[in-house]
Design a protein around this motif. Structure first.
Motif, PDB file in Angstrom:
ATOM      1  N   ARG A  68      71.680  13.394-116.316  1.00 43.24           N
ATOM      2  CA  ARG A  68      71.949  14.632-115.592  1.00 43.24           C
ATOM      3  C   ARG A  68      71.923  14.397-114.089  1.00 43.24           C
ATOM      4  O   ARG A  68      70.956  13.870-113.534  1.00 43.24           O
ATOM      5  N   HIS A  69      73.012  14.772-113.417  1.00 42.22           N
ATOM      6  CA  HIS A  69      73.053  14.738-111.962  1.00 42.22           C
ATOM      7  C   HIS A  69      72.304  15.959-111.421  1.00 42.22           C
ATOM      8  O   HIS A  69      72.435  17.059-111.952  1.00 42.22           O
ATOM      9  N   THR A  70      71.548  15.765-110.356  1.00 41.07           N
ATOM     10  CA  THR A  70      70.740  16.867-109.812  1.00 41.07           C
ATOM     11  C   THR A  70      71.454  17.648-108.717  1.00 41.07           C
ATOM     12  O   THR A  70      71.076  18.777-108.416  1.00 41.07           O
ATOM     13  N   ARG A  71      72.486  17.072-108.115  1.00 39.25           N
ATOM     14  CA  ARG A  71      73.233  17.806-107.091  1.00 39.25           C
ATOM     15  C   ARG A  71      74.105  18.863-107.745  1.00 39.25           C
ATOM     16  O   ARG A  71      74.657  18.639-108.832  1.00 39.25           O
ATOM     17  N   PRO A  72      74.281  20.020-107.101  1.00 39.13           N
ATOM     18  CA  PRO A  72      75.009  21.136-107.730  1.00 39.13           C
ATOM     19  C   PRO A  72      76.527  21.052-107.592  1.00 39.13           C
ATOM     20  O   PRO A  72      77.204  22.078-107.612  1.00 39.13           O
ATOM     21  N   ASN A 105      78.061  14.293-116.272  1.00 36.45           N
ATOM     22  CA  ASN A 105      76.832  14.583-116.995  1.00 36.45           C
ATOM     23  C   ASN A 105      77.088  14.263-118.468  1.00 36.45           C
ATOM     24  O   ASN A 105      78.149  14.615-119.004  1.00 36.45           O
ATOM     25  N   ARG A 142      71.766  22.645-118.755  1.00 39.15           N
ATOM     26  CA  ARG A 142      70.970  21.746-117.914  1.00 39.15           C
ATOM     27  C   ARG A 142      71.795  21.089-116.814  1.00 39.15           C
ATOM     28  O   ARG A 142      71.320  20.174-116.149  1.00 39.15           O
ATOM     29  N   THR A 143      73.000  21.564-116.631  1.00 41.03           N
ATOM     30  CA  THR A 143      73.852  21.054-115.576  1.00 41.03           C
ATOM     31  C   THR A 143      73.605  21.851-114.299  1.00 41.03           C
ATOM     32  O   THR A 143      73.639  23.088-114.312  1.00 41.03           O
ATOM     33  N   ALA A 144      73.354  21.119-113.213  1.00 37.19           N
ATOM     34  CA  ALA A 144      72.942  21.778-111.971  1.00 37.19           C
ATOM     35  C   ALA A 144      74.056  22.618-111.348  1.00 37.19           C
ATOM     36  O   ALA A 144      73.795  23.657-110.741  1.00 37.19           O
ATOM     37  N   GLY A 145      75.285  22.177-111.471  1.00 36.12           N
ATOM     38  CA  GLY A 145      76.400  22.894-110.870  1.00 36.12           C
ATOM     39  C   GLY A 145      77.416  23.322-111.913  1.00 36.12           C
ATOM     40  O   GLY A 145      77.197  23.180-113.120  1.00 36.12           O
TER      41      GLY A 145
END
Length: 537
Positions: A68-72, A105, A142-145
């Motif tokens: 999972r990438h944390t940037r939106p 993701n 759970r995806t930030a963006g």
């Protein structure tokens, strides 16, 4: 044999993949090879890896891994259902990391009944389809963006699930299906002939899995030759071909990879699916057997199948103009030169057809001959066989060691043999050979297996392709007319070699309907002469 010791993926290095996952979690790459350590470092630099549980159908918890990438930032996502193995999602550990490093993701999960997932094996049934959609829900939550586009990728068992989820869940935008099936019924029963070795292999490879009672019953019935029609109805709902109209209606891009000598899911049933699809599509056909061509990519080595999968998703999910849309629909790896031949579509693979007639004296000739008869005694195996072992023989082929057939040892009382003249120049077989043959069976049920061999001047043969045939309906002592397709091929028969057709009544890969010591009398009526059509390119 201990069922747990049998694997459909004999080259899969589970300890190395387990160490790779441990490094993803801890960041300690000291025990990894430099190339694997670099992949871990690259994935960890952009995404967070974690284990997770998906709330699957009927409340069963599905074991999964999440990158999972944390940037939106808006980004595409990929869901990867597992192969038919108790290792579950572990075979995707490296490729999940590669996709994460490319900006996706990713969620890989163990199909129900396998590994640490709860539930029972449903064989790509409704529960598996529901699990796939819930795995996608889990990933999106759970995806930030924002999620831009959605892909499903699977190898082997996971490839069938991926196609079926895409057919039922309109959110799926593209599919990668590696070593897959299109029609599961044809994988179980080809030309009414049971694939007993394939079903036994699936059974043995699921030795630690939790098969549903229905799955257990279907497998047992196919092996015991009972209630076959019910098994085919069960398989139809689990066949992407049954739902191909929905994939075509939505123009879902699908990338297939397959092996020419596939022993679990023979190529023609996947070809049927591929040819019916109306959206963007691509098919790569390679030397080897089930999952062999893509296996090195699972361990992190360079692999053209996985490279194409990356490019397929980069284009159809990421919008990257990487040229893959202009490369044609078919890429065939030729046996045994390993030359890669692109073609705009499957229909263009075959340019013309050479017809050879089966005649008296064991020849394949340019003109027909009627009135002859050749008898074959059933129940006895011959040196002409499909392969030495399910899956494993394909690894020898990929290593440049295809099985050598001692054609001089084929007993002509238990096999009928026809041989063509030596090829004056290389014969480029491309496409689906067809065999039309008439035979008399003394009993109401009969089976034969036809093998097409490339025979060198010293009599050593290599298999080009084959197909079984079973008749279950003709009266005793009647003439049976068989018109069948052999499995597709891309094979160069060298100058001076001969094409040989072998037909016998017994092969350990198949269940046959012949009575012990029964005979089959092959012949060639004047109105419908027995012949072999060779596709040339």
């Amino acid at each position: 044999m201990d069922p747990a010791a049998f694997s459909l993926y004999p080259e899969l290095d589970a300890p190395a993949l387990t160490a790779f996952v441990a490094a993803l979690e801890s960041g300690d790459t000291g025990l990894l090879a430099p190339a694997r350590a670099a992949q871990v470092a690259e994935a960890r630099s952009v995404a967070v890896f974690s284990r997770t549980k998906v709330a699957g159908a009927e409340g069963d918890l599905i074991d999964a891994a999440l990158w999972r990438h944390t940037r939106p930032d808006p980004r595409p996502v990929i869901v990867m259902p597992s192969p038919w193995t108790d290792f579950g999602w572990l075979p995707y550990a490296v490729q999940g990391s590669v996709f994460a490093a490319r900006g996706y993701n990713v969620l890989a999960y163990s199909a129900r009944g396998f590994g640490d997932s709860e539930g029972e094996v449903d064989v790509a049934g409704p529960l598996d389809v529901a699990d796939g959609s819930r795995a996608l829900d889990h990933l999106i939550e759970r995806t930030a963006g924002p999620v831009t586009r959605i892909g499903f990728l699977g190898d082997s068992y996971g490839s069938g699930i991926a196609q079926l989820v895409a057919a039922h869940d309109a959110r799926v935008d593209a599919v990668v299906a590696l070593s897959t099936w299109g029609d599961l019924g044809e994988a179980f029963l080809e030309n009414r002939t049971r694939h007993v070795a394939a079903v036994e292999a699936l059974f043995r490879a699921a030795g630690r899995a939790r098969l549903s009672p229905q799955t257990q019953s279907v497998f047992e019935n196919v092996l015991a030759n009972r209630d076959i029609e019910a098994a085919l109805r069960w398989a139809a709902s689990r066949s992407p071909f049954t739902h191909v109209k929905e994939l075509s209606r939505r123009q879902v891009p699908v990338y297939f990879s397959h092996a020419w000598h596939e022993t679990l899911f023979p190529a023609n049933q996947t070809l049927k699916m591929f040819n019916e699809l109306a959206g963007p599509k691509r098919l790569d056909l390679s030397v080897g057997d089930h999952s062999g061509p893509e296996m090195s990519g699972m361990t992190g080595l360079p692999n053209r199948i996985w490279t194409t999968a990356h490019r397929w998703f980069d284009h159809h999910l990421g919008g990257v103009d990487n040229g893959i849309a202009d490369e044609g629909q078919v890429l065939a790896e030729v046996m045994w030169s390993r030359t890669l031949e692109p073609r705009p579509n499957w229909q263009s693979v075959t340019e013309h057809v050479r017809r050879l007639y089966l005649v008296d004296g064991g020849e394949l000739a340019d003109t027909p001959e009627a009135g002859w008869s050749t008898r074959v005694l059933c129940g006895v195996d011959t040196p002409a066989t499909v392969a030495d072992a399910v899956v494993r023989s394909g690894y020898d082929e990929m290593a440049g060691r295809p099985k050598a057939y001692r054609t001089g040892d084929i007993d002509r009382t238990v096999a009928a043999v026809w041989v063509a003249d030596p090829e004056p120049e290389t014969a480029r077989l491309r496409g689906v050979p067809r065999l039309r043959v008439t035979y008399r069976a003394a009993n109401p049920k009969s089976t034969f297996v036809a093998y097409l061999l490339d025979v060198a001047p010293d009599g050593t043969g290599r298999i080009i392709t084959h197909a079984p045939y079973t008749d279950l309906a003709s009266p005793p002592d009647s003439l049976v007319k068989a018109d069948i397709e052999l499995q597709a091929t891309a094979y160069d028969v060298p100058r001076g070699h001969r094409v040989m057709l072998v037909v016998d009544g017994r092969d350990p890969f198949y269940g046959d309907a012949n009575l012990p010591r029964a005979t089959l009398g092959f012949t060639s009526p004047e109105a419908t002469p027995s012949c072999l059509d060779l596709p040339l390119g």
